[in-house]
Design an enzyme around this catalytic site. Structure first.
Site, PDB file in Angstrom:
ATOM      1  N   ASP A  11       0.870  -1.177   0.000  1.00 29.46           N
ATOM      2  CA  ASP A  11       0.000   0.000   0.000  1.00 29.46           C
ATOM      3  C   ASP A  11       0.906   1.224   0.000  1.00 29.46           C
ATOM      4  O   ASP A  11       1.706   1.406   0.919  1.00 29.46           O
ATOM      5  CB  ASP A  11      -0.866  -0.051   1.264  1.00 29.46           C
ATOM      6  CG  ASP A  11      -1.818   1.130   1.372  1.00 29.46           C
ATOM      7  OD1 ASP A  11      -1.598   2.164   0.707  1.00 29.46           O
ATOM      8  OD2 ASP A  11      -2.775   1.021   2.157  1.00 29.46           O
ATOM      9  N   GLY A  43      -9.087   5.527  -5.811  1.00 33.33           N
ATOM     10  CA  GLY A  43      -7.820   4.790  -5.923  1.00 33.33           C
ATOM     11  C   GLY A  43      -6.733   5.321  -5.011  1.00 33.33           C
ATOM     12  O   GLY A  43      -6.970   5.635  -3.841  1.00 33.33           O
ATOM     13  N   VAL A  44      -5.519   5.428  -5.547  1.00 31.59           N
ATOM     14  CA  VAL A  44      -4.359   5.892  -4.793  1.00 31.59           C
ATOM     15  C   VAL A  44      -4.627   7.292  -4.216  1.00 31.59           C
ATOM     16  O   VAL A  44      -4.327   7.580  -3.058  1.00 31.59           O
ATOM     17  CB  VAL A  44      -3.122   5.961  -5.723  1.00 31.59           C
ATOM     18  CG1 VAL A  44      -1.949   6.606  -5.026  1.00 31.59           C
ATOM     19  CG2 VAL A  44      -2.740   4.572  -6.202  1.00 31.59           C
ATOM     20  N   ASP A  45      -5.183   8.143  -5.056  1.00 33.83           N
ATOM     21  CA  ASP A  45      -5.453   9.535  -4.694  1.00 33.83           C
ATOM     22  C   ASP A  45      -6.321   9.619  -3.430  1.00 33.83           C
ATOM     23  O   ASP A  45      -5.973  10.315  -2.455  1.00 33.83           O
ATOM     24  CB  ASP A  45      -6.182  10.176  -5.889  1.00 33.83           C
ATOM     25  CG  ASP A  45      -6.074  11.682  -5.923  1.00 33.83           C
ATOM     26  OD1 ASP A  45      -5.406  12.244  -5.046  1.00 33.83           O
ATOM     27  OD2 ASP A  45      -6.671  12.287  -6.833  1.00 33.83           O
ATOM     28  N   SER A  69      -1.769   5.307 -13.810  1.00 26.33           N
ATOM     29  CA  SER A  69      -2.715   5.181 -14.942  1.00 26.33           C
ATOM     30  C   SER A  69      -3.368   3.802 -15.116  1.00 26.33           C
ATOM     31  O   SER A  69      -4.239   3.647 -15.971  1.00 26.33           O
ATOM     32  CB  SER A  69      -2.067   5.564 -16.289  1.00 26.33           C
ATOM     33  OG  SER A  69      -1.970   6.963 -16.439  1.00 26.33           O
ATOM     34  N   ASN A  98      -5.476  13.359 -10.379  1.00 29.41           N
ATOM     35  CA  ASN A  98      -6.147  13.824 -11.591  1.00 29.41           C
ATOM     36  C   ASN A  98      -5.915  15.337 -11.680  1.00 29.41           C
ATOM     37  O   ASN A  98      -5.468  15.947 -10.712  1.00 29.41           O
ATOM     38  CB  ASN A  98      -7.633  13.436 -11.579  1.00 29.41           C
ATOM     39  CG  ASN A  98      -8.376  14.058 -10.421  1.00 29.41           C
ATOM     40  OD1 ASN A  98      -8.490  15.285 -10.342  1.00 29.41           O
ATOM     41  ND2 ASN A  98      -8.842  13.235  -9.491  1.00 29.41           N
TER      42      ASN A  98
HETATM   43  P1  ADP Z   1      -5.135   6.101 -12.231  1.00 27.25           P
HETATM   44  O1  ADP Z   1      -6.318   7.034 -12.181  1.00 27.25           O
HETATM   45  O2  ADP Z   1      -3.838   6.816 -12.565  1.00 27.25           O
HETATM   46  O3  ADP Z   1      -5.391   4.903 -13.066  1.00 27.25           O
HETATM   47  P2  ADP Z   1      -5.671   4.630  -9.726  1.00 27.25           P
HETATM   48  O4  ADP Z   1      -5.410   5.150  -8.357  1.00 27.25           O
HETATM   49  O5  ADP Z   1      -7.072   4.433 -10.148  1.00 27.25           O
HETATM   50  O6  ADP Z   1      -4.886   5.657 -10.708  1.00 27.25           O
HETATM   51  O7  ADP Z   1      -4.897   3.264  -9.932  1.00 27.25           O
HETATM   52  C1  ADP Z   1      -3.506   3.134 -10.138  1.00 27.25           C
HETATM   53  C2  ADP Z   1      -3.034   1.810  -9.594  1.00 27.25           C
HETATM   54  O8  ADP Z   1      -2.866   1.924  -8.183  1.00 27.25           O
HETATM   55  C3  ADP Z   1      -3.982   0.646  -9.801  1.00 27.25           C
HETATM   56  O9  ADP Z   1      -3.210  -0.471 -10.207  1.00 27.25           O
HETATM   57  C4  ADP Z   1      -4.559   0.414  -8.409  1.00 27.25           C
HETATM   58  O10 ADP Z   1      -4.878  -0.951  -8.185  1.00 27.25           O
HETATM   59  C5  ADP Z   1      -3.416   0.806  -7.524  1.00 27.25           C
HETATM   60  N1  ADP Z   1      -3.755   1.216  -6.135  1.00 27.25           N
HETATM   61  C6  ADP Z   1      -4.947   1.577  -5.612  1.00 27.25           C
HETATM   62  N2  ADP Z   1      -4.836   1.894  -4.314  1.00 27.25           N
HETATM   63  C7  ADP Z   1      -3.507   1.741  -3.984  1.00 27.25           C
HETATM   64  C8  ADP Z   1      -2.732   1.896  -2.798  1.00 27.25           C
HETATM   65  N3  ADP Z   1      -3.272   2.291  -1.647  1.00 27.25           N
HETATM   66  N4  ADP Z   1      -1.390   1.636  -2.866  1.00 27.25           N
HETATM   67  C9  ADP Z   1      -0.816   1.242  -4.013  1.00 27.25           C
HETATM   68  N5  ADP Z   1      -1.495   1.083  -5.172  1.00 27.25           N
HETATM   69  C10 ADP Z   1      -2.823   1.318  -5.163  1.00 27.25           C
END
Ligand code: ADP
Length: 185
Positions: A17, A39-41, A130, A31
């Site tokens: 994570d 997601g990550v954001d 992405s 974004n």
């Molecule tokens: P984007 O909009 O750039 O595609 P996302 O956040 O939707 O970004 O996803 C990018 C990647 O990060 C995906 O593979 C997702 O599974 C992964 N992801 C989501 N949450 C976490 C986290 N807490 N730590 C690491 N990776 C994550």
């Protein structure tokens, strides 16, 4: 999990994570609004607290009133995170691969790395930019991510560690397979 070096820099590819990383900076797959998202954001803003959003709002008012363009990167505090800083970058939305996606994804990695170096940071962790909501195919994205970092580190030796944090086992295995090819491991 994989660990190897490029010049003086250690590269680690691990499952985890990104919000738990204690690197100097973690990278946010943001974004253009810089106002948070899924997601990550979402995870970064939830765990990092309101200071990150405050600084993002300032950046919108001053540097980027129309939003952060795809491929660019900015830096804020890490707030309550273990990482001291968050580098926010915007990866491209996948449109089939003919809209400059690979160049824009490479820019997102390059500009994040350059920003870290310019701030004197030594360690940085990336998520797979992405490949979530933005729909970039993971195998193709892993090639761009690893190749861009390799080329950057061949010219620049100030970073001590670059970490790739993958959220799922299949994503981890994809990155590991690509790394074996690109780094001749
Ligand atoms: P984007 O909009 O750039 O595609 P996302 O956040 O939707 O970004 O996803 C990018 C990647 O990060 C995906 O593979 C997702 O599974 C992964 N992801 C989501 N949450 C976490 C986290 N807490 N730590 C690491 N990776 C994550």
């Amino acid at each position: 999990m994989m660990e190897f070096t490029v010049g003086k820099t250690k590269i680690r590819i691990v499952k985890g994570d990104i919000t738990e990383q204690a690197t100097d900076a973690i990278v946010n797959a943001a974004n253009p609004s810089l106002m948070g998202g899924g997601g990550v954001d979402g995870a970064i803003h939830r765990k990092g607290g309101p200071k990150i959003l405050e600084e993002c709002k300032k950046i919108r008012k001053t540097l980027y009133p129309n939003g952060l363009p795809t491929g660019k990167a900015v830096i804020t505090t890490g707030g309550n995170l273990k990482a001291k800083y968050v580098i926010h970058t915007v990866g491209p939305v996948w449109h089939g691969g003919t809209k400059g996606e690979s160049e824009l994804l490479a820019e997102a990695y390059k500009n994040s790395l350059s920003l870290a170096v310019s701030k004197g940071l030594k360690t940085i962790a990336f998520p797979s930019i992405s490949t979530g909501a933005y729909g970039y195919p993971i195998e193709k994205a892993s090639r761009v991510a690893l190749k861009t970092v390799k080329e950057f580190l061949e010219k620049e030796d100030k970073l001590e560690e670059v970490v790739f944090i993958l959220f799922s086992q299949p994503d981890l295995e994809t990155y590991e397979k690509t790394a074996k090819e690109i780094f001749n491991l």
